[in-house]
Enzyme design. Structure first.
Site, mmCIF file in Angstrom:
data_model
loop_
_atom_site.group_PDB
_atom_site.id
_atom_site.type_symbol
_atom_site.label_atom_id
_atom_site.label_comp_id
_atom_site.label_asym_id
_atom_site.label_seq_id
_atom_site.Cartn_x
_atom_site.Cartn_y
_atom_site.Cartn_z
ATOM 1 C CG ASP A 117 -1.915 1.058 1.286
ATOM 2 O OD1 ASP A 117 -2.000 1.839 0.319
ATOM 3 O OD2 ASP A 117 -2.611 1.197 2.309
ATOM 4 C CE LYS A 157 -4.836 -0.748 -1.424
ATOM 5 N NZ LYS A 157 -5.663 -0.071 -0.410
HETATM 6 O O1 LIG Z 1 2.192 -0.728 2.532
HETATM 7 P P1 LIG Z 1 1.696 -0.382 3.892
HETATM 8 O O2 LIG Z 1 1.013 0.962 3.937
HETATM 9 O O3 LIG Z 1 2.747 -0.516 4.945
HETATM 10 O O4 LIG Z 1 0.513 -1.372 4.231
HETATM 11 C C1 LIG Z 1 0.552 -2.749 4.014
HETATM 12 C C2 LIG Z 1 0.464 -3.521 5.307
HETATM 13 O O5 LIG Z 1 -0.765 -3.189 5.981
HETATM 14 C C3 LIG Z 1 -1.434 -4.393 6.349
HETATM 15 O O6 LIG Z 1 -1.009 -4.832 7.590
HETATM 16 P P2 LIG Z 1 -1.679 -4.458 8.976
HETATM 17 O O7 LIG Z 1 -0.744 -3.599 9.751
HETATM 18 O O8 LIG Z 1 -3.052 -3.937 8.769
HETATM 19 O O9 LIG Z 1 -1.661 -5.855 9.732
HETATM 20 P P3 LIG Z 1 -2.288 -7.293 9.349
HETATM 21 O O10 LIG Z 1 -1.523 -7.866 8.195
HETATM 22 O O11 LIG Z 1 -2.066 -8.074 10.584
HETATM 23 O O12 LIG Z 1 -3.729 -7.070 9.009
HETATM 24 C C4 LIG Z 1 -0.990 -5.374 5.300
HETATM 25 O O13 LIG Z 1 -1.104 -6.709 5.754
HETATM 26 C C5 LIG Z 1 0.435 -4.998 5.031
HETATM 27 O O14 LIG Z 1 1.346 -5.673 5.878
#
Ligand SMILES: O=P(O)(O)OC[C@H]1O[C@H](OP(=O)(O)OP(=O)(O)O)[C@H](O)[C@@H]1O
Length: 207
Positions: A117, A157
């Site tokens: 993301d 993304k």
């Molecule tokens: O590119 P970024 O903006 O860093 O976002 C991506 C991260 O966000 C989410 O993790 P989250 O912290 O929500 O934890 P989870 O995987 O346990 O749901 C997803 O699983 C990625 O690891």
């Protein structure tokens, strides 16, 4: 189209199959998969099925726990910087692996997550693992061995990123099954109602 995109388990399975072929074609042979939990866990396990070479062992999967939390910093943050602090909830344990995996030195390491993301999490994972390898290599006098990192995500993304990855990784060993516009991605493991989720995925062609 709705502003939410729904992906079925079948779709994700197929993305992993297709990506494993690309990884293999690119001649990157992971010795180990490091899954960023929780979102990376299901893709890691599926990917391993398709990366397995006949006659060779399964690629070991290690899980690290990373979560993005609201940053409570009191500095002069603009809105886009808020909420992007990575918290480490679990890290590597090589004690449980065999002697070939006493360290990451000299290995091909594939880091897996479900989504890239803002790139904050992937950047954190790569830089912390690189730091660990460097420290271990210096301690053991093995700095001449090349350690290669690759990244696999189901989805990248298409948006400005808040953290960068080394060109070596981004140009050569960054595998995103799909790059999609910046919308809300709904994964089946988050679904409260899997029937509804699957119907949406079928309607959107992600089944
Ligand atoms: O590119 P970024 O903006 O860093 O976002 C991506 C991260 O966000 C989410 O993790 P989250 O912290 O929500 O934890 P989870 O995987 O346990 O749901 C997803 O699983 C990625 O690891």
């Amino acid at each position: 189209m709705s502003d939410k995109l729904y992906f079925s388990y079948n779709h994700i399975h197929k993305l992993c199959k297709e990506s494993a072929d690309k990884i293999r074609e690119s001649n990157f042979k992971p010795d180990i998969i490091i899954s960023i939990g929780g979102g990376g866990n299901i893709p890691s396990r599926i990917l391993r099925t398709f990366l397995k070479q006949e006659g060779s062992k399964n690629i070991p999967i290690q899980v690290i726990g990373l979560s993005l939390y609201e940053s409570l910093g009191t500095g002069n943050y603009d809105e886009s910087q808020i909420g992007k602090e990575v918290v480490r909830t679990q890290w590597l344990d090589f004690g449980a692996l065999d002697q070939h995996f006493d360290s990451l030195i000299g290995k091909n390491i594939l880091i897996v997550d479900e989504v890239d993301d803002t790139r904050t999490t992937l950047h954190y994972a790569v830089s912390e693992l690189q730091k660990d390898v460097k420290e271990q290599a210096e301690r053991l006098g093995r700095t001449d061995e090349a350690t290669n990192f690759g990244i696999f995500v189901l989805h990248n993304k298409d948006k400005p990123k808040k953290a960068q990855l080394d060109d070596e990784i981004l140009q050569g060993r960054y595998y995103a099954a799909r790059t999609l516009p910046d919308q809300w991605f709904c994964y089946p493991w988050d679904a409260q109602d899997i029937e509804f989720h699957s119907e949406q995925a079928i309607k959107q062609g992600f089944n």
